[in-house]
Design a protein around this motif. Sequence first.
Motif, PDB file in Angstrom:
ATOM      1  N   ASN A 198       0.841  -1.192   0.000  1.00 30.34           N
ATOM      2  CA  ASN A 198       0.000   0.000   0.000  1.00 30.34           C
ATOM      3  C   ASN A 198       0.878   1.245   0.000  1.00 30.34           C
ATOM      4  OD1 ASN A 198      -2.498  -1.264   0.034  1.00 30.34           O
ATOM      5  ND2 ASN A 198      -2.646  -1.270   2.268  1.00 30.34           N
ATOM      6  N   CYS A 199       0.425   2.282  -0.668  1.00 28.78           N
ATOM      7  CA  CYS A 199       1.115   3.569  -0.660  1.00 28.78           C
ATOM      8  C   CYS A 199       0.214   4.608  -0.003  1.00 28.78           C
ATOM      9  CB  CYS A 199       1.451   3.994  -2.090  1.00 28.78           C
ATOM     10  SG  CYS A 199       2.268   5.609  -2.214  1.00 28.78           S
ATOM     11  N   TYR A 200       0.773   5.392   0.901  1.00 29.68           N
ATOM     12  CA  TYR A 200       0.052   6.460   1.580  1.00 29.68           C
ATOM     13  C   TYR A 200       0.724   7.788   1.292  1.00 29.68           C
ATOM     14  CZ  TYR A 200      -2.391   2.856   4.238  1.00 29.68           C
ATOM     15  OH  TYR A 200      -3.164   1.779   4.593  1.00 29.68           O
ATOM     16  N   VAL A 201      -0.089   8.851   1.238  1.00 26.84           N
ATOM     17  CA  VAL A 201       0.437  10.183   0.967  1.00 26.84           C
ATOM     18  C   VAL A 201      -0.101  11.170   1.993  1.00 26.84           C
ATOM     19  CG1 VAL A 201       0.669   9.755  -1.512  1.00 26.84           C
ATOM     20  CG2 VAL A 201      -1.450  10.740  -0.620  1.00 26.84           C
ATOM     21  N   VAL A 202       0.630  12.262   2.139  1.00 28.63           N
ATOM     22  CA  VAL A 202       0.192  13.372   2.972  1.00 28.63           C
ATOM     23  C   VAL A 202       0.639  14.642   2.277  1.00 28.63           C
ATOM     24  CG1 VAL A 202       2.300  13.523   4.377  1.00 28.63           C
ATOM     25  CG2 VAL A 202       0.108  14.216   5.364  1.00 28.63           C
ATOM     26  N   ALA A 203      -0.099  15.727   2.461  1.00 24.39           N
ATOM     27  CA  ALA A 203       0.242  16.977   1.783  1.00 24.39           C
ATOM     28  C   ALA A 203       0.050  18.152   2.715  1.00 24.39           C
ATOM     29  CB  ALA A 203      -0.611  17.155   0.525  1.00 24.39           C
ATOM     30  N   ASP A 204       0.842  19.193   2.480  1.00 23.61           N
ATOM     31  CA  ASP A 204       0.729  20.451   3.215  1.00 23.61           C
ATOM     32  C   ASP A 204      -0.167  21.370   2.403  1.00 23.61           C
ATOM     33  OD1 ASP A 204       0.957  22.819   4.516  1.00 23.61           O
ATOM     34  OD2 ASP A 204       3.137  22.961   4.388  1.00 23.61           O
ATOM     35  N   HIS A 205      -1.378  21.614   2.908  1.00 26.58           N
ATOM     36  CA  HIS A 205      -2.341  22.432   2.188  1.00 26.58           C
ATOM     37  C   HIS A 205      -2.508  23.808   2.822  1.00 26.58           C
ATOM     38  CE1 HIS A 205      -3.348  18.998  -0.238  1.00 26.58           C
ATOM     39  NE2 HIS A 205      -3.762  18.297   0.806  1.00 26.58           N
ATOM     40  N   THR A 206      -1.495  24.272   3.524  1.00 31.14           N
ATOM     41  CA  THR A 206      -1.631  25.565   4.203  1.00 31.14           C
ATOM     42  C   THR A 206      -1.863  26.696   3.223  1.00 31.14           C
ATOM     43  OG1 THR A 206       0.794  25.727   4.197  1.00 31.14           O
ATOM     44  CG2 THR A 206      -0.265  24.884   6.188  1.00 31.14           C
ATOM     45  N   ALA A 207      -1.393  26.532   1.982  1.00 31.45           N
ATOM     46  CA  ALA A 207      -1.609  27.574   0.977  1.00 31.45           C
ATOM     47  C   ALA A 207      -2.683  27.160  -0.017  1.00 31.45           C
ATOM     48  CB  ALA A 207      -0.307  27.854   0.213  1.00 31.45           C
ATOM     49  N   GLY A 208      -3.428  26.108   0.335  1.00 34.67           N
ATOM     50  CA  GLY A 208      -4.348  25.560  -0.641  1.00 34.67           C
ATOM     51  C   GLY A 208      -5.770  26.048  -0.522  1.00 34.67           C
ATOM     52  N   GLY A 209      -6.059  26.975   0.372  1.00 32.25           N
ATOM     53  CA  GLY A 209      -7.412  27.490   0.437  1.00 32.25           C
ATOM     54  C   GLY A 209      -7.992  27.372   1.832  1.00 32.25           C
ATOM     55  N   PRO A 210      -9.243  27.844   2.020  1.00 32.89           N
ATOM     56  CA  PRO A 210      -9.876  27.826   3.331  1.00 32.89           C
ATOM     57  C   PRO A 210     -10.011  26.406   3.868  1.00 32.89           C
ATOM     58  CG  PRO A 210     -11.088  29.214   1.782  1.00 32.89           C
ATOM     59  CD  PRO A 210     -10.077  28.461   0.986  1.00 32.89           C
ATOM     60  N   GLY A 211      -9.761  26.287   5.146  1.00 31.69           N
ATOM     61  CA  GLY A 211      -9.959  25.013   5.815  1.00 31.69           C
ATOM     62  C   GLY A 211      -8.812  24.055   5.687  1.00 31.69           C
ATOM     63  N   ALA A 212      -7.796  24.404   4.902  1.00 30.80           N
ATOM     64  CA  ALA A 212      -6.668  23.493   4.727  1.00 30.80           C
ATOM     65  C   ALA A 212      -5.791  23.503   5.967  1.00 30.80           C
ATOM     66  CB  ALA A 212      -5.860  23.899   3.504  1.00 30.80           C
ATOM     67  N   THR A 213      -5.075  22.424   6.170  1.00 25.64           N
ATOM     68  CA  THR A 213      -4.237  22.323   7.352  1.00 25.64           C
ATOM     69  C   THR A 213      -2.961  21.574   7.035  1.00 25.64           C
ATOM     70  OG1 THR A 213      -4.080  21.490   9.606  1.00 25.64           O
ATOM     71  CG2 THR A 213      -5.404  20.201   8.085  1.00 25.64           C
ATOM     72  N   SER A 214      -1.921  21.856   7.764  1.00 25.75           N
ATOM     73  CA  SER A 214      -0.648  21.158   7.563  1.00 25.75           C
ATOM     74  C   SER A 214      -0.455  20.044   8.574  1.00 25.75           C
ATOM     75  CB  SER A 214       0.518  22.149   7.691  1.00 25.75           C
ATOM     76  OG  SER A 214       0.517  22.727   8.979  1.00 25.75           O
ATOM     77  N   GLY A 215      -1.445  19.796   9.426  1.00 30.37           N
ATOM     78  CA  GLY A 215      -1.323  18.711  10.394  1.00 30.37           C
ATOM     79  C   GLY A 215      -0.803  19.217  11.729  1.00 30.37           C
TER      80      GLY A 215
END
Length: 226
Positions: A198-215
Amino acid sequence: MSETTLDPSDTLEPADIRAAAALHTRAFPHFFLSSLGERFLREFYSGFLSDPDAVTAVTRTANGRILGVAVGTLTPDRFFRRLLRTRGLRFALAGLPAALRRPRTALRLLRAIAYRGTVPVGAEGALLSSICVDPTAQHAGHGRWLIEAWWLRARERGARSAYLITDRVDNEAVNNFYRRAGWTPRGSYTTPEGRPMNCYVVADHTAGGPGATSGPRPPACRPESS
């Protein structure tokens, strides 16, 4: 109960290599890299010490003994090319005894040495190569802290996404751990040896719009663990 140090600035050090290799074999006694022996694993972890793109995190007891380690790289292809160039012969020699004992291991060893971090499901970004926790310290939060500390450090160094791979079969606890830690399934595939992954991914969405989070950020604290 023993006090454990969780320090977000704590990284893998040269003096940790033997302990990290021994920890890996205890945490994954039946996995392929462990079957190649601690000498091979010492070469593997040593490759993350001085590489400019390596990202590491560790958790320790108060007296400095490693309880968990996470290692990876911001640029998988370049990292593994450098690793092959600087340590390829050492890897081959370290894995030779296992290949002689089990000749079928030889081809898999060559694939491991030539690995470039690529996966056939299109994942990209930083790669979390390995994360392991001492079996005596499991269920105390070390794994969650390590994966969050590693991802925080990768983001601080410019990573906007990351991926990891793990076994799909007979590995439900680990798969659940990654999902609970906020990593999203990207896809599945089977290795040339017939090993389902299995492959898992995570992303930093701090600049991706309202409600996004970097964890979440890992805590800088000293909790008690058994």
